[in-house]
Design an enzyme around this catalytic site. Structure first.
Site, PDB file in Angstrom:
ATOM      1  N   SER A 120      34.271  67.222  43.638  1.00 54.34           N
ATOM      2  CA  SER A 120      33.884  67.799  42.383  1.00 54.34           C
ATOM      3  C   SER A 120      33.503  66.944  41.274  1.00 54.34           C
ATOM      4  CB  SER A 120      34.899  68.654  41.736  1.00 54.34           C
ATOM      5  OG  SER A 120      34.830  69.390  40.406  1.00 54.34           O
ATOM      6  N   TYR A 133      43.681  69.492  39.084  1.00 53.09           N
ATOM      7  CA  TYR A 133      42.620  69.563  39.838  1.00 53.09           C
ATOM      8  C   TYR A 133      41.573  68.493  39.927  1.00 53.09           C
ATOM      9  CZ  TYR A 133      37.912  71.536  41.393  1.00 53.09           C
ATOM     10  OH  TYR A 133      36.665  71.942  42.020  1.00 53.09           O
ATOM     11  N   LYS A 137      40.679  65.610  43.087  1.00 45.69           N
ATOM     12  CA  LYS A 137      39.037  65.452  43.351  1.00 45.69           C
ATOM     13  C   LYS A 137      38.939  64.138  43.297  1.00 45.69           C
ATOM     14  CE  LYS A 137      37.789  69.724  44.258  1.00 45.69           C
ATOM     15  NZ  LYS A 137      37.579  70.282  45.747  1.00 45.69           N
TER      16      LYS A 137
HETATM   17  N1  LIG Z   1      31.738  76.273  42.004  1.00 49.73           N
HETATM   18  C1  LIG Z   1      31.806  75.359  41.455  1.00 49.73           C
HETATM   19  O1  LIG Z   1      31.277  74.871  40.241  1.00 49.73           O
HETATM   20  C2  LIG Z   1      32.391  74.029  42.021  1.00 49.73           C
HETATM   21  C3  LIG Z   1      32.138  72.680  41.309  1.00 49.73           C
HETATM   22  C4  LIG Z   1      32.711  71.564  42.135  1.00 49.73           C
HETATM   23  C5  LIG Z   1      33.238  71.658  43.139  1.00 49.73           C
HETATM   24  N2  LIG Z   1      33.488  72.806  43.574  1.00 49.73           N
HETATM   25  C6  LIG Z   1      34.402  72.695  44.966  1.00 49.73           C
HETATM   26  O2  LIG Z   1      33.742  73.544  45.928  1.00 49.73           O
HETATM   27  C7  LIG Z   1      34.537  73.992  47.004  1.00 49.73           C
HETATM   28  C8  LIG Z   1      34.138  75.388  46.993  1.00 49.73           C
HETATM   29  O3  LIG Z   1      34.103  76.320  45.858  1.00 49.73           O
HETATM   30  P1  LIG Z   1      33.256  77.287  45.818  1.00 49.73           P
HETATM   31  O4  LIG Z   1      32.626  77.371  44.202  1.00 49.73           O
HETATM   32  O5  LIG Z   1      32.061  77.549  46.729  1.00 49.73           O
HETATM   33  O6  LIG Z   1      34.050  78.431  45.842  1.00 49.73           O
HETATM   34  P2  LIG Z   1      34.381  80.250  46.231  1.00 49.73           P
HETATM   35  O7  LIG Z   1      32.849  80.520  46.166  1.00 49.73           O
HETATM   36  O8  LIG Z   1      35.444  80.642  45.609  1.00 49.73           O
HETATM   37  O9  LIG Z   1      34.395  80.038  47.927  1.00 49.73           O
HETATM   38  C9  LIG Z   1      35.565  79.504  48.305  1.00 49.73           C
HETATM   39  C10 LIG Z   1      35.635  79.496  50.035  1.00 49.73           C
HETATM   40  O10 LIG Z   1      36.743  78.801  50.266  1.00 49.73           O
HETATM   41  C11 LIG Z   1      37.789  79.535  51.146  1.00 49.73           C
HETATM   42  N3  LIG Z   1      38.986  79.043  51.026  1.00 49.73           N
HETATM   43  C12 LIG Z   1      39.491  79.195  49.907  1.00 49.73           C
HETATM   44  N4  LIG Z   1      40.801  78.642  50.052  1.00 49.73           N
HETATM   45  C13 LIG Z   1      41.169  78.064  51.354  1.00 49.73           C
HETATM   46  C14 LIG Z   1      41.722  77.558  52.103  1.00 49.73           C
HETATM   47  N5  LIG Z   1      43.100  77.018  51.846  1.00 49.73           N
HETATM   48  N6  LIG Z   1      41.393  77.308  53.551  1.00 49.73           N
HETATM   49  C15 LIG Z   1      40.352  77.624  53.856  1.00 49.73           C
HETATM   50  N7  LIG Z   1      39.517  78.312  53.294  1.00 49.73           N
HETATM   51  C16 LIG Z   1      39.801  78.672  51.999  1.00 49.73           C
HETATM   52  C17 LIG Z   1      37.439  81.087  50.746  1.00 49.73           C
HETATM   53  O11 LIG Z   1      37.467  82.282  51.379  1.00 49.73           O
HETATM   54  P3  LIG Z   1      39.179  82.994  51.904  1.00 49.73           P
HETATM   55  O12 LIG Z   1      39.485  83.481  50.469  1.00 49.73           O
HETATM   56  O13 LIG Z   1      38.517  84.056  52.960  1.00 49.73           O
HETATM   57  O14 LIG Z   1      40.022  81.877  52.283  1.00 49.73           O
HETATM   58  C18 LIG Z   1      35.772  81.292  50.623  1.00 49.73           C
HETATM   59  O15 LIG Z   1      35.135  81.048  51.690  1.00 49.73           O
HETATM   60  C19 LIG Z   1      35.923  73.851  46.286  1.00 49.73           C
HETATM   61  O16 LIG Z   1      36.629  72.637  46.897  1.00 49.73           O
HETATM   62  C20 LIG Z   1      35.678  73.458  44.765  1.00 49.73           C
HETATM   63  O17 LIG Z   1      36.615  72.708  44.150  1.00 49.73           O
HETATM   64  C21 LIG Z   1      32.946  74.036  43.259  1.00 49.73           C
END
Ligand SMILES: NC(=O)c1ccc[n+]([C@@H]2O[C@H](COP(=O)([O-])OP(=O)(O)OC[C@H]3O[C@@H](n4cnc5c(N)ncnc54)[C@H](OP(=O)(O)O)[C@@H]3O)[C@@H](O)[C@H]2O)c1
Length: 229
Positions: A120, A133, A137
């Protein structure tokens, strides 16, 4: 004859891929010709994602996989700050390392391949409430570098992406309210939120032969947001 796709005959495993960035990555790599294994913590979410991608004619399978192997994890009875810290590091850092350790021998047996970690912008830019967090990261940048030599010996490249603000459920608190979004975008020169597909294209590149001499790198996908430690 080449199919013109990047990953014909390849198998891709995308963890946390039933929503958001993971789902976009799974969809993109399946569109690029791979067979993709979808996973997350919830059977219902896995089924929904598999159905969605199959209905688009894509080759996918699904399995429930909690990346931190919940059964081995101490149950959080009280959300003390120490337990939150442990949980975040367990999922983001330790589970990432263990997943690489477990999967690498299989990739090696298939002649090599590519691993992409999802970190991130929060690993570069620290906001008040996101200390644990962000630090976890940042550790993922180090983990990417630390794993390069061993992975190289197995003909595996390992890279990392650092998304900025991407429109997913996870980041809703930062974009759903227009005033909060306007405030967040003050630090984003492109002055807009990113879409999950904009992460997926970079992952497709990193997994492809176009990136055959790239390993140990972190690509920031953040609309120009500052990304130096
Ligand atoms: N969105 C942003 O702005 C952003 C920015 C920087 C980095 N990120 C990173 O991107 C990654 C994904 O985030 P996102 O924004 O795509 O989130 P999201 O839309 O909430 O999706 C999260 C996904 O991860 C699954 N999940 C959550 N915890 C899990 C676990 N312990 N084991 C396996 N699966 C798990 C969830 O499904 P279930 O609930 O069914 O498990 C869902 O499919 C994260 O690592 C986050 O830190 C996101």
């Amino acid at each position: 004859m080449s199919s013109g796709k990047r990953f014909p005959g390849k198998v891709v495993i995308v963890t946390a891929s039933t929503d958001g960035i993971g789902l976009a990555i799974a969809k993109r790599l399946a569109e690029d010709g791979a067979h993709v294994m979808i996973s997350s913590r919830t059977q219902k979410n896995v089924d929904a994602a598999v159905d969605q991608l199959r209905s688009e004619g894509l080759s996918v399978s699904g399995i429930v996989c909690h990346v931190a192997k919940e059964e081995h994890r101490r149950k959080l009875i009280e959300e003390t700050s120490e337990s939150v810290w442990d949980k975040i590091f367990e999922v983001n850092v330790k589970a990432t390392f263990l997943l690489v350790k477990e999967i690498a021998p299989y990739i090696e047996k298939r002649g090599g391949g590519s691993i992409v970690l999802v970190s991130s912008i929060g690993g570069f830019v620290f906001g008040g409430l996101l200390g644990a967090y962000g630090t976890s990261k940042t550790a993922m940048f180090g983990l990417t570098k630390a794993l390069v030599p061993q992975c190289a010996g197995m003909n595996i490249r390992i890279n990392c992406i650092a998304p900025g603000l991407i429109r997913t459920r996870f980041s809703e608190a930062l974009w759903k309210d227009p005033d909060v979004l306007a405030d967040t975008l003050k630090s984003v020169p492109m002055n807009r939120i990113g879409e999950p597909s904009e992460c997926a294209g970079v992952v497709s590149f990193l997994c492809s032969e176009d990136a055959s001499y790239v390993t140990g790198e972190t690509i920031v996908i953040a609309g120009g947001q500052s990304s130096r430690l």
